[in-house]
Design an enzyme around this catalytic site. Structure first.
Site, PDB file in Angstrom:
ATOM      1  N   ARG A  32       0.827  -1.213   0.000  1.00  0.00           N
ATOM      2  CA  ARG A  32       0.000   0.000   0.000  1.00  0.00           C
ATOM      3  C   ARG A  32       0.858   1.258   0.000  1.00  0.00           C
ATOM      4  O   ARG A  32       0.564   2.231  -0.685  1.00  0.00           O
ATOM      5  CB  ARG A  32      -0.901   0.018   1.245  1.00  0.00           C
ATOM      6  CG  ARG A  32      -2.072  -0.951   1.173  1.00  0.00           C
ATOM      7  CD  ARG A  32      -3.009  -0.698   2.357  1.00  0.00           C
ATOM      8  NE  ARG A  32      -4.162  -1.594   2.313  1.00  0.00           N
ATOM      9  CZ  ARG A  32      -4.185  -2.796   2.878  1.00  0.00           C
ATOM     10  NH1 ARG A  32      -3.110  -3.239   3.517  1.00  0.00           N
ATOM     11  NH2 ARG A  32      -5.261  -3.551   2.817  1.00  0.00           N
TER      12      ARG A  32
ATOM     13  N   LYS B 272      -2.015 -15.704   8.735  1.00  0.00           N
ATOM     14  CA  LYS B 272      -2.406 -16.634   9.786  1.00  0.00           C
ATOM     15  C   LYS B 272      -3.340 -15.917  10.753  1.00  0.00           C
ATOM     16  O   LYS B 272      -2.966 -14.901  11.328  1.00  0.00           O
ATOM     17  CB  LYS B 272      -1.174 -17.160  10.532  1.00  0.00           C
ATOM     18  CG  LYS B 272      -0.208 -17.950   9.652  1.00  0.00           C
ATOM     19  CD  LYS B 272       1.057 -18.334  10.400  1.00  0.00           C
ATOM     20  CE  LYS B 272       2.018 -19.100   9.501  1.00  0.00           C
ATOM     21  NZ  LYS B 272       3.283 -19.446  10.200  1.00  0.00           N
TER      22      LYS B 272
ATOM     23  N   GLY C  59       3.232 -22.594   7.937  1.00  0.00           N
ATOM     24  CA  GLY C  59       4.167 -23.498   8.587  1.00  0.00           C
ATOM     25  C   GLY C  59       5.216 -22.747   9.378  1.00  0.00           C
ATOM     26  O   GLY C  59       5.213 -21.510   9.450  1.00  0.00           O
TER      27      GLY C  59
ATOM     28  N   SER D 162       8.120 -20.756  10.205  1.00  0.00           N
ATOM     29  CA  SER D 162       9.033 -19.922   9.423  1.00  0.00           C
ATOM     30  C   SER D 162       9.090 -18.519   9.992  1.00  0.00           C
ATOM     31  O   SER D 162       8.083 -17.985  10.443  1.00  0.00           O
ATOM     32  CB  SER D 162       8.574 -19.851   7.968  1.00  0.00           C
ATOM     33  OG  SER D 162       7.235 -19.379   7.891  1.00  0.00           O
TER      34      SER D 162
ATOM     35  N   ALA E 101      10.400 -14.637   8.744  1.00  0.00           N
ATOM     36  CA  ALA E 101      10.699 -13.911   7.518  1.00  0.00           C
ATOM     37  C   ALA E 101      12.205 -13.761   7.309  1.00  0.00           C
ATOM     38  O   ALA E 101      12.710 -13.938   6.197  1.00  0.00           O
ATOM     39  CB  ALA E 101      10.025 -12.538   7.553  1.00  0.00           C
TER      40      ALA E 101
ATOM     41  N   LYS F 140      -1.761 -21.663  16.765  1.00  0.00           N
ATOM     42  CA  LYS F 140      -0.447 -21.718  17.432  1.00  0.00           C
ATOM     43  C   LYS F 140      -0.037 -20.341  17.937  1.00  0.00           C
ATOM     44  O   LYS F 140       0.688 -20.229  18.933  1.00  0.00           O
ATOM     45  CB  LYS F 140       0.590 -22.320  16.496  1.00  0.00           C
ATOM     46  CG  LYS F 140       0.832 -21.551  15.197  1.00  0.00           C
ATOM     47  CD  LYS F 140       1.879 -20.461  15.309  1.00  0.00           C
ATOM     48  CE  LYS F 140       1.972 -19.657  14.033  1.00  0.00           C
ATOM     49  NZ  LYS F 140       3.011 -18.593  14.110  1.00  0.00           N
TER      50      LYS F 140
ATOM     51  N   THR G 130       7.087 -21.034  17.273  1.00  0.00           N
ATOM     52  CA  THR G 130       6.526 -19.769  17.739  1.00  0.00           C
ATOM     53  C   THR G 130       6.513 -19.651  19.254  1.00  0.00           C
ATOM     54  O   THR G 130       6.599 -18.548  19.794  1.00  0.00           O
ATOM     55  CB  THR G 130       5.098 -19.610  17.179  1.00  0.00           C
ATOM     56  OG1 THR G 130       5.102 -19.876  15.783  1.00  0.00           O
ATOM     57  CG2 THR G 130       4.562 -18.212  17.407  1.00  0.00           C
TER      58      THR G 130
ATOM     59  N   ARG H  78       6.704 -12.572  17.205  1.00  0.00           N
ATOM     60  CA  ARG H  78       6.010 -11.404  17.750  1.00  0.00           C
ATOM     61  C   ARG H  78       4.975 -11.825  18.791  1.00  0.00           C
ATOM     62  O   ARG H  78       4.787 -11.146  19.805  1.00  0.00           O
ATOM     63  CB  ARG H  78       5.317 -10.630  16.622  1.00  0.00           C
ATOM     64  CG  ARG H  78       6.287 -10.005  15.638  1.00  0.00           C
ATOM     65  CD  ARG H  78       5.591  -9.506  14.414  1.00  0.00           C
ATOM     66  NE  ARG H  78       4.909 -10.603  13.715  1.00  0.00           N
ATOM     67  CZ  ARG H  78       4.340 -10.494  12.529  1.00  0.00           C
ATOM     68  NH1 ARG H  78       4.355  -9.345  11.893  1.00  0.00           N
ATOM     69  NH2 ARG H  78       3.759 -11.531  11.965  1.00  0.00           N
ATOM     70  N   ASN H  79       4.287 -12.941  18.555  1.00  0.00           N
ATOM     71  CA  ASN H  79       3.268 -13.403  19.501  1.00  0.00           C
ATOM     72  C   ASN H  79       3.898 -13.821  20.823  1.00  0.00           C
ATOM     73  O   ASN H  79       3.374 -13.509  21.898  1.00  0.00           O
ATOM     74  CB  ASN H  79       2.485 -14.560  18.881  1.00  0.00           C
ATOM     75  CG  ASN H  79       1.626 -14.111  17.719  1.00  0.00           C
ATOM     76  OD1 ASN H  79       0.537 -13.593  17.892  1.00  0.00           O
ATOM     77  ND2 ASN H  79       2.130 -14.296  16.502  1.00  0.00           N
TER      78      ASN H  79
ATOM     79  N   GLU I  65      -1.118 -11.172  15.489  1.00  0.00           N
ATOM     80  CA  GLU I  65      -2.345 -11.819  15.029  1.00  0.00           C
ATOM     81  C   GLU I  65      -2.981 -12.687  16.108  1.00  0.00           C
ATOM     82  O   GLU I  65      -4.200 -12.852  16.147  1.00  0.00           O
ATOM     83  CB  GLU I  65      -2.060 -12.660  13.780  1.00  0.00           C
ATOM     84  CG  GLU I  65      -1.849 -11.854  12.514  1.00  0.00           C
ATOM     85  CD  GLU I  65      -3.120 -11.177  12.008  1.00  0.00           C
ATOM     86  OE1 GLU I  65      -4.178 -11.333  12.640  1.00  0.00           O
ATOM     87  OE2 GLU I  65      -3.048 -10.479  10.990  1.00  0.00           O
TER      88      GLU I  65
END
Length: 320
Positions: free
Chosen positions: A30, A102, A130, A132, A134, A185, A242, A249-250, A270
């Site tokens: 954007r 996700k 899955g 991963s 970035a 997850k 995760t 981040r979570n 998320e």
């Protein structure tokens, strides 16, 4: 197949970098106010094979002889996807759309693939998900993901079009299971982070991850998923990554909750929105999801970590 990536966040940019090894890729965002290096993915210089644009028409028209991109990787956060589809559904329909988000939409209760299918009924919809990060994908580190597509033949074509020497894709037709593994997850990772942030220790984290995985499998089965899918990359594999890494981040958000510390509101988490969506769906469906419900309460500020742990430990004793 020519490829365009819609969404220039860290994950979308990393996928574009990985796929540029196979041929030209268009990356759409954007707001593109950077050159050479995406601030969402610091330290990664975009290869010459990537064309960056903020014009959706340019991304959609990219391809051999102007025939248009044959595969669109949709790397737009789940809570922003509805608005994007409202604005672009007509030009996205009748294409191959691969969801790379996700989560579960708070307003509709739909998964990203469900939203894509509803908005673009003529499209071939698949999911790439899955364990991963970035940064790992962009650096070319070995990564294995799940590619889910209800159309087995289309899934096989996409698998061959998107795999690279470092990005290994395993195929399934269980779109529901693959998506729910990736969404749920994040919720459990927040709970695991909260336990660590509160100083409850690795044993508590292990218990949360294990019982959280049981919740994931229970919810997915109730939604029609194959339980074996949850035991694969898109479920257990993604949960392990995760819930144990500070790159997540979570997980970091959960640690901040456990410490009572602020968390940067500009960072997309998320799992917080997914927890709220899942808690509502589980309550209406009579599905027992105690950890997910407590994460929803933590994310909303309705309870603190001590109250959440007291509630979990006070639950009746039962068989595993």
């Amino acid at each position: 197949m020519s490829v365009a990536v819609l969404g220039a966040g860290a994950f979308g940019t990393a996928l574009a970098v990985a796929l540029a090894a196979r041929g030209p890729v268009v990356l759409w965002g954007r707001r593109i106010d950077w050159q050479g290096e995406n601030p969402h993915l610091p330290g990664v210089t975009l290869p010459a094979g990537i064309t960056v644009t903020d014009r959706i028409a340019d991304a959609l028209s990219a391809g051999a002889a102007g025939s248009g991109a044959s595969v669109l990787l949709v790397a737009i956060p789940a809570q922003a996807l509805s608005g994007f589809l409202d604005a672009n559904r007509a030009v996205l329909d009748r294409r191959a759309l691969v969801s790379c988000a996700k989560g579960i939409d708070l307003a509709s209760g739909r998964s990203p693939a469900g939203m894509l299918g509803a908005a673009c009924p003529g499209a071939t919809v698949a999911v790439l998900t899955g364990p991963s990060f970035a940064a790992d994908i962009a650096r070319g580190l070995p990564t294995a993901l799940t590619l889910a597509c209800a159309d087995a033949a289309a899934g096989q074509r996409l698998q061959h079009a998107l795999a690279t020497p470092a990005l290994r894709l395993y195929r399934t037709t269980d779109v529901t299971g693959a998506e729910l593994g990736g969404a749920l997850k994040n919720v459990i990772a927040i709970a695991a982070g909260a336990a660590i942030g509160a100083g409850l220790g690795d044993s508590a984290r292990a218990a949360i991850v294990t019982r959280g995985f049981a919740e994931m499998a229970r919810f997915a089965a109730a939604r029609g998923a194959d339980p074996d899918t949850l035991a694969g990359l898109s479920g257990l594999g993604d949960l392990i990554l995760t819930a144990t890494s500070a790159q997540s981040r979570n997980f970091r958000f959960g640690v901040a909750l456990g410490q009572g510390a602020p968390f940067d509101p500009a960072i997309t988490v998320e799992g917080a929105a997914t927890a709220r969506a899942v808690a509502g769906l589980a309550a209406r469906g009579g599905i027992e999801m105690p950890i997910s419900a407590l994460v929803a309460g933590l994310a909303e500020g309705a309870i603190d970590v001590k109250q959440a742990m007291d509630q979990l430990l006070a639950r009746p004793l039962k068989e595993e």
